[in-house]
Design a protein around this motif. Structure first.
Motif, PDB file in Angstrom:
ATOM      1  N   ASP A 155     -53.717   3.641  12.382  1.00  0.00           N
ATOM      2  CA  ASP A 155     -53.714   2.310  11.782  1.00  0.00           C
ATOM      3  C   ASP A 155     -55.153   1.841  11.544  1.00  0.00           C
ATOM      4  O   ASP A 155     -55.468   1.271  10.499  1.00  0.00           O
ATOM      5  CB  ASP A 155     -52.971   1.345  12.706  1.00  0.00           C
ATOM      6  CG  ASP A 155     -52.524   0.084  12.013  1.00  0.00           C
ATOM      7  OD1 ASP A 155     -52.214   0.149  10.807  1.00  0.00           O
ATOM      8  OD2 ASP A 155     -52.471  -0.967  12.683  1.00  0.00           O
ATOM      9  N   PHE A 156     -56.008   2.111  12.521  1.00  0.00           N
ATOM     10  CA  PHE A 156     -57.432   1.798  12.407  1.00  0.00           C
ATOM     11  C   PHE A 156     -58.037   2.541  11.218  1.00  0.00           C
ATOM     12  O   PHE A 156     -58.768   1.960  10.407  1.00  0.00           O
ATOM     13  CB  PHE A 156     -58.143   2.208  13.711  1.00  0.00           C
ATOM     14  CG  PHE A 156     -59.630   2.217  13.640  1.00  0.00           C
ATOM     15  CD1 PHE A 156     -60.354   1.046  13.804  1.00  0.00           C
ATOM     16  CD2 PHE A 156     -60.329   3.400  13.433  1.00  0.00           C
ATOM     17  CE1 PHE A 156     -61.744   1.052  13.751  1.00  0.00           C
ATOM     18  CE2 PHE A 156     -61.708   3.419  13.368  1.00  0.00           C
ATOM     19  CZ  PHE A 156     -62.415   2.238  13.534  1.00  0.00           C
TER      20      PHE A 156
ATOM     21  N   THR B 257     -56.907   1.075   7.884  1.00  0.00           N
ATOM     22  CA  THR B 257     -57.583  -0.190   7.614  1.00  0.00           C
ATOM     23  C   THR B 257     -59.010   0.048   7.133  1.00  0.00           C
ATOM     24  O   THR B 257     -59.467  -0.578   6.173  1.00  0.00           O
ATOM     25  CB  THR B 257     -57.591  -1.072   8.874  1.00  0.00           C
ATOM     26  OG1 THR B 257     -56.247  -1.270   9.292  1.00  0.00           O
ATOM     27  CG2 THR B 257     -58.249  -2.397   8.630  1.00  0.00           C
ATOM     28  N   ARG B 258     -59.718   0.967   7.796  1.00  0.00           N
ATOM     29  CA  ARG B 258     -61.091   1.280   7.376  1.00  0.00           C
ATOM     30  C   ARG B 258     -61.128   1.882   5.981  1.00  0.00           C
ATOM     31  O   ARG B 258     -62.001   1.573   5.182  1.00  0.00           O
ATOM     32  CB  ARG B 258     -61.742   2.262   8.357  1.00  0.00           C
ATOM     33  CG  ARG B 258     -62.200   1.641   9.642  1.00  0.00           C
ATOM     34  CD  ARG B 258     -63.653   1.198   9.542  1.00  0.00           C
ATOM     35  NE  ARG B 258     -64.051   0.444  10.692  1.00  0.00           N
ATOM     36  CZ  ARG B 258     -64.913   0.875  11.612  1.00  0.00           C
ATOM     37  NH1 ARG B 258     -65.462   2.066  11.501  1.00  0.00           N
ATOM     38  NH2 ARG B 258     -65.223   0.112  12.640  1.00  0.00           N
TER      39      ARG B 258
ATOM     40  N   SER C 213     -60.544  -0.872   3.377  1.00  0.00           N
ATOM     41  CA  SER C 213     -61.603  -1.869   3.272  1.00  0.00           C
ATOM     42  C   SER C 213     -62.956  -1.292   2.862  1.00  0.00           C
ATOM     43  O   SER C 213     -63.885  -2.037   2.590  1.00  0.00           O
ATOM     44  CB  SER C 213     -61.754  -2.625   4.598  1.00  0.00           C
ATOM     45  OG  SER C 213     -62.144  -1.739   5.623  1.00  0.00           O
TER      46      SER C 213
ATOM     47  N   ASN D  93     -52.117  -5.408  17.431  1.00  0.00           N
ATOM     48  CA  ASN D  93     -51.078  -4.436  17.120  1.00  0.00           C
ATOM     49  C   ASN D  93     -49.965  -4.496  18.150  1.00  0.00           C
ATOM     50  O   ASN D  93     -48.781  -4.416  17.817  1.00  0.00           O
ATOM     51  CB  ASN D  93     -51.688  -3.032  17.054  1.00  0.00           C
ATOM     52  CG  ASN D  93     -50.929  -2.122  16.128  1.00  0.00           C
ATOM     53  OD1 ASN D  93     -49.936  -2.494  15.531  1.00  0.00           O
ATOM     54  ND2 ASN D  93     -51.401  -0.904  16.018  1.00  0.00           N
TER      55      ASN D  93
END
Length: 97
Positions: A14-15, A18-19, A22, A61
């Motif tokens: 998930d991290f 997201t990175r 973005s 989360n």
């Protein structure tokens, strides 16, 4: 416990997602892309920020998944109890014939 396990296993990915979302692409940045994929995000983040960096935002989360897991198990137990009651009623109906 289930929520903790789900969040612990899924948080690095998930991290990474997201990175990736973005971070500007190579076309937007006018140079080489920062990351080539999700595993590259995880690898570079661990090298630059340490192992715990992939667990940034784990509390948010868990706040999402904790209640979800609790509700799923509550509804599952209620559905199983309803199924047992329905089977008993049906067997009683068949036995009366």
């Amino acid at each position: 416990i289930t929520g903790v396990a789900v969040v612990g296993a899924m948080q690095p990915f998930d991290f990474a997602a997201t990175r990736l979302v973005s971070t500007p692409t190579a076309a937007e940045a006018g140079a080489q892309a920062t990351f080539s994929g999700p595993l590259d995000v995880i690898r570079k983040s661990i090298q630059a920020e340490g192992v715990l960096s992939v667990y940034k935002g784990v509390s948010a989360n868990y706040a999402r998944f904790g209640p979800y897991c609790v509700l799923v198990f509550l509804f599952l137990e209620q559905l199983r109890a309803a199924e047992i009651r329905l089977r008993k009623w049906r067997y009683a109906q068949i036995a009366q014939r």
